[in-house]
Scaffold this motif. Structure first.
Motif, PDB file in Angstrom:
ATOM      1  N   GLY A  30       0.825  -1.214   0.000  1.00 40.27           N
ATOM      2  CA  GLY A  30       0.000   0.000   0.000  1.00 40.27           C
ATOM      3  C   GLY A  30       0.854   1.257   0.000  1.00 40.27           C
ATOM      4  N   VAL A  33      -0.162   7.360   2.684  1.00 38.12           N
ATOM      5  CA  VAL A  33       0.757   8.027   3.600  1.00 38.12           C
ATOM      6  C   VAL A  33       1.343   7.043   4.617  1.00 38.12           C
ATOM      7  N   GLY A  65      -7.401  13.675   1.359  1.00 34.55           N
ATOM      8  CA  GLY A  65      -7.603  14.291   2.670  1.00 34.55           C
ATOM      9  C   GLY A  65      -7.311  15.783   2.685  1.00 34.55           C
ATOM     10  N   TYR A 349      -8.781   5.902   9.757  1.00 32.67           N
ATOM     11  CA  TYR A 349     -10.069   6.607   9.658  1.00 32.67           C
ATOM     12  C   TYR A 349      -9.891   8.073   9.285  1.00 32.67           C
TER      13      TYR A 349
HETATM   14  C1  LIG Z   1     -12.226  13.794   2.408  1.00 33.86           C
HETATM   15  C2  LIG Z   1     -11.201  13.317   3.380  1.00 33.86           C
HETATM   16  C3  LIG Z   1     -10.609  14.233   4.253  1.00 33.86           C
HETATM   17  C4  LIG Z   1      -9.640  13.814   5.154  1.00 33.86           C
HETATM   18  N1  LIG Z   1      -8.993  14.739   5.916  1.00 33.86           N
HETATM   19  C5  LIG Z   1      -8.021  14.357   6.768  1.00 33.86           C
HETATM   20  C6  LIG Z   1      -7.286  15.321   7.515  1.00 33.86           C
HETATM   21  O1  LIG Z   1      -7.478  16.531   7.377  1.00 33.86           O
HETATM   22  N2  LIG Z   1      -6.358  14.869   8.399  1.00 33.86           N
HETATM   23  C7  LIG Z   1      -6.100  13.551   8.569  1.00 33.86           C
HETATM   24  O2  LIG Z   1      -5.258  13.194   9.387  1.00 33.86           O
HETATM   25  N3  LIG Z   1      -6.744  12.610   7.834  1.00 33.86           N
HETATM   26  C8  LIG Z   1      -7.698  12.985   6.949  1.00 33.86           C
HETATM   27  N4  LIG Z   1      -8.374  12.046   6.209  1.00 33.86           N
HETATM   28  C9  LIG Z   1      -8.113  10.627   6.469  1.00 33.86           C
HETATM   29  C10 LIG Z   1      -6.815  10.194   5.841  1.00 33.86           C
HETATM   30  O3  LIG Z   1      -6.804  10.634   4.503  1.00 33.86           O
HETATM   31  C11 LIG Z   1      -6.688   8.656   5.907  1.00 33.86           C
HETATM   32  O4  LIG Z   1      -6.836   8.217   7.237  1.00 33.86           O
HETATM   33  C12 LIG Z   1      -5.312   8.216   5.406  1.00 33.86           C
HETATM   34  O5  LIG Z   1      -5.055   8.770   4.158  1.00 33.86           O
HETATM   35  C13 LIG Z   1      -5.198   6.699   5.329  1.00 33.86           C
HETATM   36  O6  LIG Z   1      -3.945   6.416   4.758  1.00 33.86           O
HETATM   37  P1  LIG Z   1      -3.599   4.959   4.223  1.00 33.86           P
HETATM   38  O7  LIG Z   1      -2.206   5.006   3.731  1.00 33.86           O
HETATM   39  O8  LIG Z   1      -3.951   3.975   5.279  1.00 33.86           O
HETATM   40  O9  LIG Z   1      -4.649   4.704   3.056  1.00 33.86           O
HETATM   41  P2  LIG Z   1      -4.657   5.124   1.438  1.00 33.86           P
HETATM   42  O10 LIG Z   1      -4.134   6.493   1.322  1.00 33.86           O
HETATM   43  O11 LIG Z   1      -6.012   4.848   1.014  1.00 33.86           O
HETATM   44  O12 LIG Z   1      -3.600   4.151   0.863  1.00 33.86           O
HETATM   45  C14 LIG Z   1      -3.797   2.759   0.767  1.00 33.86           C
HETATM   46  C15 LIG Z   1      -3.107   2.298  -0.500  1.00 33.86           C
HETATM   47  O13 LIG Z   1      -3.114   0.874  -0.543  1.00 33.86           O
HETATM   48  C16 LIG Z   1      -3.288   0.478  -1.884  1.00 33.86           C
HETATM   49  N5  LIG Z   1      -3.765  -0.912  -1.912  1.00 33.86           N
HETATM   50  C17 LIG Z   1      -4.978  -1.367  -1.550  1.00 33.86           C
HETATM   51  N6  LIG Z   1      -5.066  -2.703  -1.711  1.00 33.86           N
HETATM   52  C18 LIG Z   1      -3.843  -3.098  -2.171  1.00 33.86           C
HETATM   53  C19 LIG Z   1      -3.315  -4.355  -2.562  1.00 33.86           C
HETATM   54  N7  LIG Z   1      -4.050  -5.488  -2.481  1.00 33.86           N
HETATM   55  N8  LIG Z   1      -2.040  -4.414  -3.031  1.00 33.86           N
HETATM   56  C20 LIG Z   1      -1.288  -3.285  -3.122  1.00 33.86           C
HETATM   57  N9  LIG Z   1      -1.757  -2.064  -2.783  1.00 33.86           N
HETATM   58  C21 LIG Z   1      -3.014  -1.970  -2.301  1.00 33.86           C
HETATM   59  C22 LIG Z   1      -4.309   1.488  -2.414  1.00 33.86           C
HETATM   60  O14 LIG Z   1      -4.302   1.539  -3.828  1.00 33.86           O
HETATM   61  C23 LIG Z   1      -3.814   2.770  -1.770  1.00 33.86           C
HETATM   62  O15 LIG Z   1      -2.906   3.465  -2.587  1.00 33.86           O
HETATM   63  C24 LIG Z   1      -9.288  12.438   5.242  1.00 33.86           C
HETATM   64  C25 LIG Z   1      -9.870  11.533   4.353  1.00 33.86           C
HETATM   65  C26 LIG Z   1     -10.807  11.960   3.427  1.00 33.86           C
HETATM   66  C27 LIG Z   1     -11.374  10.967   2.450  1.00 33.86           C
END
Ligand SMILES: Cc1cc2nc3c(=O)[nH]c(=O)nc-3n(C[C@H](O)[C@H](O)[C@H](O)COP(=O)(O)OP(=O)(O)OC[C@H]3O[C@@H](n4cnc5c(N)ncnc54)[C@H](O)[C@@H]3O)c2cc1C
Length: 391
Positions: A30, A33, A65, A349
């Motif tokens: 993944g 961030v 986000g 989240y």
């Molecule tokens: C509208 C909105 C506003 C937000 N505002 C804020 C804010 O102001 N402050 C804050 O702290 N948070 C905020 N958030 C929340 C924050 O964006 C998320 O909690 C955070 O981005 C999660 O990060 P992540 O890396 O876990 O997920 P993601 O950024 O979703 O990354 C997961 C990655 O895994 C990849 N993936 C999935 N399955 C597989 C697989 N089988 N094999 C390989 N790769 C895979 C996906 O393609 C993706 O690129 C907001 C979210 C939204 C939607």
């Protein structure tokens, strides 16, 4: 509570690329961030992890986000979130500076401060709780003072709460900088969807990406909203689900607003170029990332109620992302209870950007077998999930 199904043991076969030669690989699954931050911290430990991303790095929730680097209402979150948030806040300034020095990309970290309009935590007891829990500067003030701080903001309530050192980043730039810092040396593979895990005698030995087998003795699952499906392949069922959030970008002029302004989970985030983000919706619509007219109207209405002059400026963009939602607001950070070497860091989240440095540090400490700086127990994969959501 996560369920561990019958052990899945996929052994390496003669002829597989799963040879002892490279069996000590660390793989991150993944490229949001969380995954990128893990890869960055590992790289600083001189461990070149391979990051596998099913689509394009830094394009999902972390891109969508708003970039606020604090939980919106500190008192509504469990203490453990406060701990992760505080540690992350301390790490963000040095990390973003280091990224800028390494890559020339400025994530635009800046302590703009935040104002919560008409907060619900304004009595003495809440103020004491806030002092204990938030442990950063804060100040309650009344409506007349609000006008001096942010002349364009209108509030219906008598008081507001100033959190002067809350910071923000321009998250798409943070992701670009992380990608550039991590990617040198071929540490990232895109269009590489992980489909399963190879497990032998209770240990991780490899990662499956379609037809391909990649040897690995340790991995970190950081697949955001998609983590639940992926972990099913390792016999683990954790309660992460997609929660759609939509945002508007309003083309306001520079200095129309200085601070982040929050009113009951609707917020305005002023960027350095003056444009203002208006967020955000919370929608349980599965993996649907489309934007809607209803959200546009709701967000715009809330924005104009807070800052009437926004009605004069154009909406330049609208987008949506899928948060990795969890029932108790706590991310899952830890090792699979039955598979050595399979680590998880997901379920952040609404706070994944705010919590990324400390969460990544925690899982990296666990993966390296070092004493963690925070107690990992509250985030463990087999904790009971009975707490009520704060949202
Ligand atoms: C509208 C909105 C506003 C937000 N505002 C804020 C804010 O102001 N402050 C804050 O702290 N948070 C905020 N958030 C929340 C924050 O964006 C998320 O909690 C955070 O981005 C999660 O990060 P992540 O890396 O876990 O997920 P993601 O950024 O979703 O990354 C997961 C990655 O895994 C990849 N993936 C999935 N399955 C597989 C697989 N089988 N094999 C390989 N790769 C895979 C996906 O393609 C993706 O690129 C907001 C979210 C939204 C939607």
């Amino acid at each position: 509570m996560p369920r561990v199904k019958g052990a899945i043991a996929v052994n390496c076969h003669i002829g597989d690329p799963c040879t002892p030669m490279s069996a000590d690989n660390v793989v991150i699954i993944g490229g949001g961030v969380i995954g990128l931050m893990c890869a960055f911290l590992l790289k600083q430990e001189k461990i070149a992890a391979l990051l596998l991303e099913s689509e394009e790095v830094g394009r999902e929730s972390s891109w969508a986000g708003a970039g606020i680097l604090a939980p919106l209402y500190p008192l509504r979150y469990p203490q453990n979130i406060g701990d992760l948030a505080r540690q992350s806040a301390d790490l963000y300034r040095p990390i973003t500076k280091q990224l800028f020095d390494l890559t020339g990309i400025d994530p635009e970290y800046h302590e703009s401060g935040a104002i919560i309009l008409d907060p619900d935590d304004k009595d003495q007891e809440s103020e004491d709780n806030l002092r204990d829990k938030w442990r950063r500067p804060f100040q309650f003030f009344d409506k007349s003072e609000l006008h001096q701080l942010e002349p364009s903001i209108k509030s219906a309530g008598p008081t507001a709460l100033l959190l002067p050192d809350v910071a923000q980043v321009r998250n798409p730039r943070l992701l670009k900088a992380l990608r550039a810092a991590v990617g040198t040396g071929g540490g990232i593979r895109e269009q590489a969807r992980v489909t399963g895990f190879e497990i032998s005698e209770g240990r991780l030995v490899g990662i499956r990406a379609g037809e391909e087998s990649i040897p690995a003795s340790r991995c970190i699952v950081a697949a955001g909203a998609w983590s639940t499906q992926l972990l099913e392949a390792a016999g683990l069922s954790i309660a992460v689900r997609p929660v759609r959030g939509q945002i508007l970008l309003v083309g306001a002029p520079p200095r129309a607003l200085q601070r982040i302004v929050i009113n009951e989970y609707r917020y305005l985030v002023p960027r350095r170029d003056g444009k203002i983000l208006v967020g955000s919706t919370m929608e349980e619509v599965g993996f649907d990332k489309s934007t809607t007219k209803q959200a546009r109207l709701d967000l715009l209405g809330a924005a104009i109620a807070m800052m009437p002059s926004l009605a004069d400026y154009p909406i330049e963009a609208q987008w949506a992302g899928l948060r990795p939602g969890v029932p108790d607001n706590l991310p899952f950070i830890g090792e699979h209870p039955e598979v050595k070497g399979l680590f998880v860091c997901t379920g952040h989240y609404r706070n994944g950007l705010a919590l990324a440095p400390a969460s990544a540090q925690l899982v990296v400490d666990l993966l390296l077998g070092r004493p963690p700086r925070l107690d990992p127990k509250p985030f463990s994969l087999d904790r009971p999930l009975g707490l009520k959501s704060a949202n």
